[in-house]
Write a protein that holds these residues in place. Structure first.
Motif, PDB file in Angstrom:
ATOM      1  N   LEU A 130       0.829  -1.202   0.000  1.00 18.69           N
ATOM      2  CA  LEU A 130       0.000   0.000   0.000  1.00 18.69           C
ATOM      3  C   LEU A 130       0.865   1.254   0.000  1.00 18.69           C
ATOM      4  O   LEU A 130       0.597   2.216  -0.728  1.00 18.69           O
ATOM      5  N   THR A 131       1.895   1.236   0.843  1.00 19.08           N
ATOM      6  CA  THR A 131       2.779   2.396   0.938  1.00 19.08           C
ATOM      7  C   THR A 131       3.525   2.629  -0.369  1.00 19.08           C
ATOM      8  O   THR A 131       3.644   3.767  -0.845  1.00 19.08           O
ATOM      9  N   GLU A 132       4.025   1.570  -0.966  1.00 16.95           N
ATOM     10  CA  GLU A 132       4.755   1.683  -2.228  1.00 16.95           C
ATOM     11  C   GLU A 132       3.857   2.225  -3.336  1.00 16.95           C
ATOM     12  O   GLU A 132       4.276   3.086  -4.135  1.00 16.95           O
ATOM     13  N   ALA A 133       2.601   1.759  -3.387  1.00 16.10           N
ATOM     14  CA  ALA A 133       1.663   2.249  -4.398  1.00 16.10           C
ATOM     15  C   ALA A 133       1.338   3.721  -4.177  1.00 16.10           C
ATOM     16  O   ALA A 133       1.257   4.508  -5.137  1.00 16.10           O
ATOM     17  N   LEU A 134       1.164   4.115  -2.915  1.00 12.57           N
ATOM     18  CA  LEU A 134       0.881   5.520  -2.606  1.00 12.57           C
ATOM     19  C   LEU A 134       2.051   6.415  -3.013  1.00 12.57           C
ATOM     20  O   LEU A 134       1.858   7.507  -3.564  1.00 12.57           O
ATOM     21  N   ILE A 135       3.265   5.952  -2.753  1.00  8.39           N
ATOM     22  CA  ILE A 135       4.458   6.732  -3.101  1.00  8.39           C
ATOM     23  C   ILE A 135       4.525   6.962  -4.614  1.00  8.39           C
ATOM     24  O   ILE A 135       4.767   8.089  -5.077  1.00  8.39           O
ATOM     25  N   ASN A 136       4.278   5.930  -5.405  1.00  7.19           N
ATOM     26  CA  ASN A 136       4.313   6.084  -6.858  1.00  7.19           C
ATOM     27  C   ASN A 136       3.233   7.047  -7.349  1.00  7.19           C
ATOM     28  O   ASN A 136       3.465   7.869  -8.253  1.00  7.19           O
ATOM     29  N   GLU A 137       2.063   6.959  -6.727  1.00  6.43           N
ATOM     30  CA  GLU A 137       0.968   7.851  -7.128  1.00  6.43           C
ATOM     31  C   GLU A 137       1.260   9.302  -6.758  1.00  6.43           C
ATOM     32  O   GLU A 137       1.082  10.215  -7.568  1.00  6.43           O
ATOM     33  N   ARG A 138       1.731   9.524  -5.544  1.00  8.39           N
ATOM     34  CA  ARG A 138       2.036  10.888  -5.088  1.00  8.39           C
ATOM     35  C   ARG A 138       3.236  11.446  -5.847  1.00  8.39           C
ATOM     36  O   ARG A 138       3.310  12.644  -6.119  1.00  8.39           O
ATOM     37  N   CYS A 139       4.171  10.588  -6.205  1.00 11.20           N
ATOM     38  CA  CYS A 139       5.346  11.035  -6.957  1.00 11.20           C
ATOM     39  C   CYS A 139       4.934  11.592  -8.319  1.00 11.20           C
ATOM     40  O   CYS A 139       5.464  12.617  -8.779  1.00 11.20           O
ATOM     41  N   ALA A 140       3.980  10.924  -8.979  1.00 11.93           N
ATOM     42  CA  ALA A 140       3.507  11.400 -10.276  1.00 11.93           C
ATOM     43  C   ALA A 140       2.876  12.782 -10.163  1.00 11.93           C
ATOM     44  O   ALA A 140       3.006  13.617 -11.064  1.00 11.93           O
ATOM     45  N   ASP A 141       2.197  13.037  -9.035  1.00 12.96           N
ATOM     46  CA  ASP A 141       1.560  14.341  -8.834  1.00 12.96           C
ATOM     47  C   ASP A 141       2.584  15.435  -8.536  1.00 12.96           C
ATOM     48  O   ASP A 141       2.437  16.569  -8.993  1.00 12.96           O
ATOM     49  N   ILE A 142       3.618  15.102  -7.769  1.00 11.88           N
ATOM     50  CA  ILE A 142       4.582  16.117  -7.322  1.00 11.88           C
ATOM     51  C   ILE A 142       5.684  16.352  -8.343  1.00 11.88           C
ATOM     52  O   ILE A 142       6.033  17.498  -8.650  1.00 11.88           O
ATOM     53  N   PHE A 143       6.238  15.266  -8.898  1.00 17.29           N
ATOM     54  CA  PHE A 143       7.390  15.384  -9.797  1.00 17.29           C
ATOM     55  C   PHE A 143       7.038  15.199 -11.276  1.00 17.29           C
ATOM     56  O   PHE A 143       7.829  15.543 -12.151  1.00 17.29           O
ATOM     57  N   GLY A 144       5.887  14.592 -11.560  1.00 14.65           N
ATOM     58  CA  GLY A 144       5.549  14.252 -12.927  1.00 14.65           C
ATOM     59  C   GLY A 144       5.777  12.773 -13.194  1.00 14.65           C
ATOM     60  O   GLY A 144       6.593  12.123 -12.519  1.00 14.65           O
ATOM     61  N   SER A 145       5.075  12.225 -14.163  1.00 12.93           N
ATOM     62  CA  SER A 145       5.104  10.781 -14.404  1.00 12.93           C
ATOM     63  C   SER A 145       6.479  10.274 -14.832  1.00 12.93           C
ATOM     64  O   SER A 145       6.839   9.126 -14.568  1.00 12.93           O
TER      65      SER A 145
ATOM     66  N   PRO B 141     -12.828   3.884  -0.246  1.00 10.02           N
ATOM     67  CA  PRO B 141     -12.428   5.296  -0.376  1.00 10.02           C
ATOM     68  C   PRO B 141     -11.058   5.551   0.220  1.00 10.02           C
ATOM     69  O   PRO B 141     -10.663   4.929   1.197  1.00 10.02           O
ATOM     70  N   GLN B 142     -10.319   6.468  -0.371  1.00 12.61           N
ATOM     71  CA  GLN B 142      -9.004   6.858   0.121  1.00 12.61           C
ATOM     72  C   GLN B 142      -9.019   8.359   0.365  1.00 12.61           C
ATOM     73  O   GLN B 142      -9.821   9.079  -0.216  1.00 12.61           O
ATOM     74  N   PRO B 143      -8.161   8.904   1.260  1.00 13.89           N
ATOM     75  CA  PRO B 143      -7.036   8.254   1.939  1.00 13.89           C
ATOM     76  C   PRO B 143      -7.381   7.623   3.286  1.00 13.89           C
ATOM     77  O   PRO B 143      -6.510   7.105   3.959  1.00 13.89           O
ATOM     78  N   VAL B 144      -8.677   7.705   3.673  1.00 12.24           N
ATOM     79  CA  VAL B 144      -9.071   7.162   4.979  1.00 12.24           C
ATOM     80  C   VAL B 144      -8.732   5.679   5.060  1.00 12.24           C
ATOM     81  O   VAL B 144      -8.191   5.188   6.057  1.00 12.24           O
ATOM     82  N   THR B 145      -9.028   4.956   3.990  1.00 13.15           N
ATOM     83  CA  THR B 145      -8.731   3.518   3.963  1.00 13.15           C
ATOM     84  C   THR B 145      -7.241   3.263   4.125  1.00 13.15           C
ATOM     85  O   THR B 145      -6.835   2.325   4.817  1.00 13.15           O
ATOM     86  N   PHE B 146      -6.433   4.092   3.477  1.00 12.50           N
ATOM     87  CA  PHE B 146      -4.982   3.922   3.566  1.00 12.50           C
ATOM     88  C   PHE B 146      -4.514   4.059   5.012  1.00 12.50           C
ATOM     89  O   PHE B 146      -3.769   3.201   5.525  1.00 12.50           O
ATOM     90  N   ILE B 147      -4.944   5.108   5.684  1.00 12.08           N
ATOM     91  CA  ILE B 147      -4.499   5.347   7.059  1.00 12.08           C
ATOM     92  C   ILE B 147      -4.941   4.219   7.972  1.00 12.08           C
ATOM     93  O   ILE B 147      -4.162   3.684   8.773  1.00 12.08           O
ATOM     94  N   ILE B 148      -6.213   3.817   7.842  1.00  8.44           N
ATOM     95  CA  ILE B 148      -6.733   2.748   8.711  1.00  8.44           C
ATOM     96  C   ILE B 148      -6.015   1.428   8.432  1.00  8.44           C
ATOM     97  O   ILE B 148      -5.627   0.703   9.359  1.00  8.44           O
ATOM     98  N   SER B 149      -5.827   1.110   7.151  1.00 10.68           N
ATOM     99  CA  SER B 149      -5.179  -0.152   6.790  1.00 10.68           C
ATOM    100  C   SER B 149      -3.745  -0.216   7.287  1.00 10.68           C
ATOM    101  O   SER B 149      -3.308  -1.233   7.850  1.00 10.68           O
ATOM    102  N   ILE B 150      -2.992   0.866   7.092  1.00  7.05           N
ATOM    103  CA  ILE B 150      -1.607   0.895   7.552  1.00  7.05           C
ATOM    104  C   ILE B 150      -1.541   0.783   9.067  1.00  7.05           C
ATOM    105  O   ILE B 150      -0.727   0.012   9.621  1.00  7.05           O
ATOM    106  N   PHE B 151      -2.394   1.516   9.758  1.00 14.11           N
ATOM    107  CA  PHE B 151      -2.373   1.490  11.227  1.00 14.11           C
ATOM    108  C   PHE B 151      -2.672   0.093  11.756  1.00 14.11           C
ATOM    109  O   PHE B 151      -1.943  -0.427  12.614  1.00 14.11           O
ATOM    110  N   LEU B 152      -3.748  -0.526  11.244  1.00 13.17           N
ATOM    111  CA  LEU B 152      -4.119  -1.857  11.737  1.00 13.17           C
ATOM    112  C   LEU B 152      -3.052  -2.890  11.412  1.00 13.17           C
ATOM    113  O   LEU B 152      -2.738  -3.759  12.238  1.00 13.17           O
TER     114      LEU B 152
END
Length: 466
Positions: free
Chosen positions: A26-41, A157-168
């Motif tokens: 989950l974390t790796e997928a989020l990083i790739n997605e956020r990277c595309a938004d911040i730095f470009g694909s 739904p995200q990012p709520v699901t991401f936070i809950i999933s990572i925490f649990l």
């Protein structure tokens, strides 16, 4: 004697593996997605490479911390702190808007996940040593993780699901390791008996094989990661379930005949993955190519995971070797991603397919000696015929193998069956603590499906008579 069943603690161990793998993906997928938004694909592959290095270094930090922290209490405290920090920096990935904070967050998150992964791999190696169900436990656990990721990425739904999933996930992993079941043995159950193979040559073969496999995986990853970043294809759609299928199939094959068929099955799927290169650049055939790629990835991941988990307890530094497959994979793929993408840009998928085929042949040649030794070992380890007279020591070893006991558990079993010594005397004779003997005895009772010392003796007698 009844067929050995998987224990509840082994199921919990598999669940721990699943949740750790789930949180990391989950974390790796989020990083790739956020990277595309911040730095470009076009920058995603570069950041992906950085993340792989951080993960590999994180795995290496685990054995280093164990050398620094000698006391078990200090180790658990350090792990708890690392778990809390991991949750904090992972949550920070969602809110980082500028390049520098984002890079710092992803570096820390993947490093800490690597450290936690090193701990999970080490405990799985030590606890599952000798288990007939290790492959299925790891395969099913990782397959479950992929399925959970599919749900989290597509149906929630995200990012709520991401936070809950990572925490649990992280919270469960931390709790399970720090407050382990009574028969979980986090301390070294070594030394193994003196006749155990050291297998340094085996380790070299495994490392070379995983490096070559990772070159193939890195070439495929570079293309798919870039396509996903550019929104050309969605690699987290239903096709990703073939990854779960590959993990589960490979886990089942890994348990057949003491890993005899896993190397050759992995080589076969590598050859299939080479074919998939021709399909990735065409939308009409993308699904088939990606499915083949994910199927190979499942076999490849199970190969380097299970093989090094098997090897770790026989090594002098099990905390290092348990996660060595993941370390080699991370660093080798990191070295491949950017050159492979440049090759794809310059020559297209045909060049990658040709390179993949050549590497696959190299993998087969590297694994040939390993496969040969596995065949010879399986023939030598066949149970003696009923007509052959067995010595008491041979009967004991045969019983221990049937019950999937580790070498240290076998030593304790011998004391329980052949002496009337109490647990403190057994502990003194084996130079371990009474608490550790109690843990070994609990594990022996669970694996032999007995509850008392007398019941254990009767189980052994019934086995030798039948």
């Amino acid at each position: 004697m009844k067929k050995q069943k998987i224990t509840s603690s082994e199921l919990l161990c598999g669940l721990c593996f699943a949740l750790c793998f789930f949180a990391f993906m989950l974390t790796e997928a989020l990083i790739n997605e956020r990277c595309a938004d911040i730095f470009g694909s076009r920058s995603v592959n570069s950041v992906y490479t950085c993340g792989l290095v951080c993960t590999g270094v994180g795995f290496l930090s685990f054995p280093l911390l164990r050398r620094i922290c000698k006391a078990e209490t200090a180790r658990k405290t350090a792990l708890l702190i690392i778990g809390v920090l991991c949750l904090a920096v992972t949550a920070g990935l969602l809110f980082a808007r500028r390049p520098v904070p984002f890079l710092l967050s992803l570096t820390a998150a993947l490093f800490l996940f690597g450290h936690i992964g090193g701990c999970v791999y080490y405990n799985a190696a030590m606890y599952s040593s000798g288990s007939r169900y290790m492959g299925r436990m790891i395969g099913a656990g990782m397959g479950l993780a992929v399925f959970l990721q599919f749900i989290a990425e597509n149906l929630a739904p995200q990012p709520v699901t991401f936070i809950i999933s990572i925490f649990l996930s992280v919270a469960f992993v931390m709790y399970f390791i720090i407050r382990a079941p009574k028969n979980w043995i986090p301390e070294n159950p070594l030394p193994y008996s003196s006749d155990s193979p050291k297998g340094s040559k085996t380790a070299v073969i495994l490392i070379v094989a995983v490096v070559l496999m990772s070159l193939v995986a890195g070439m495929i990853d570079s293309v798919l990661t870039a396509f996903n970043a550019e929104k050309t294809y969605d690699i987290y759609s239903g096709v990703r379930l073939f990854y779960a299928l590959g993990l589960i199939l490979a886990g089942g094959i890994a348990d057949l005949r003491e890993r005899k068929y896993l190397p050759i099955a992995t080589v076969c799927t590598i050859l299939l993955s080479s074919v998939c290169m021709f399909f990735l650049s065409k939308e009409v055939s993308y699904f088939a190519g990606t499915a083949l790629m994910y199927l190979y990835s499942g076999f490849y991941v199970i190969f380097f995971t299970v093989m090094f988990l098997d090897y770790a307890p026989k090594s002098r530094c099990p905390e290092l070797w348990a996660g060595m497959g993941r370390v080699v994979r991370s660093l080798a793929v990191a070295a491949t991603v950017l050159p492979a993408w440049k090759l794809y840009d310059a020559a297209g998928c045909t060049a990658l397919a040709a390179a993949s085929c050549l590497i696959s042949i190299g993998i087969l040649l590297v694994l040939l000696p390993y496969i040969s030794r596995a065949v010879i070992a399986s023939e030598q380890s066949k149970e003696p015929s009923e007509q052959q007279e067995l010595s008491p020591q041979e009967r004991l070893k045969l019983y221990a193998r049937r019950c999937s006991l580790t070498p240290r558990e076998t030593e304790v079993l011998e004391k329980l069956l052949t002496t009337e010594d109490d647990l403190q005397v057994i502990a003194d004779n084996l130079y371990i603590s009474r608490r550790m003997v109690q843990r070994y005895v609990s594990s022996i009772y669970e694996k032999t499906e007995t509850k008392t010392r007398l019941g254990l003796y009767q189980s052994y007698v019934n086995f030798t008579v039948n």
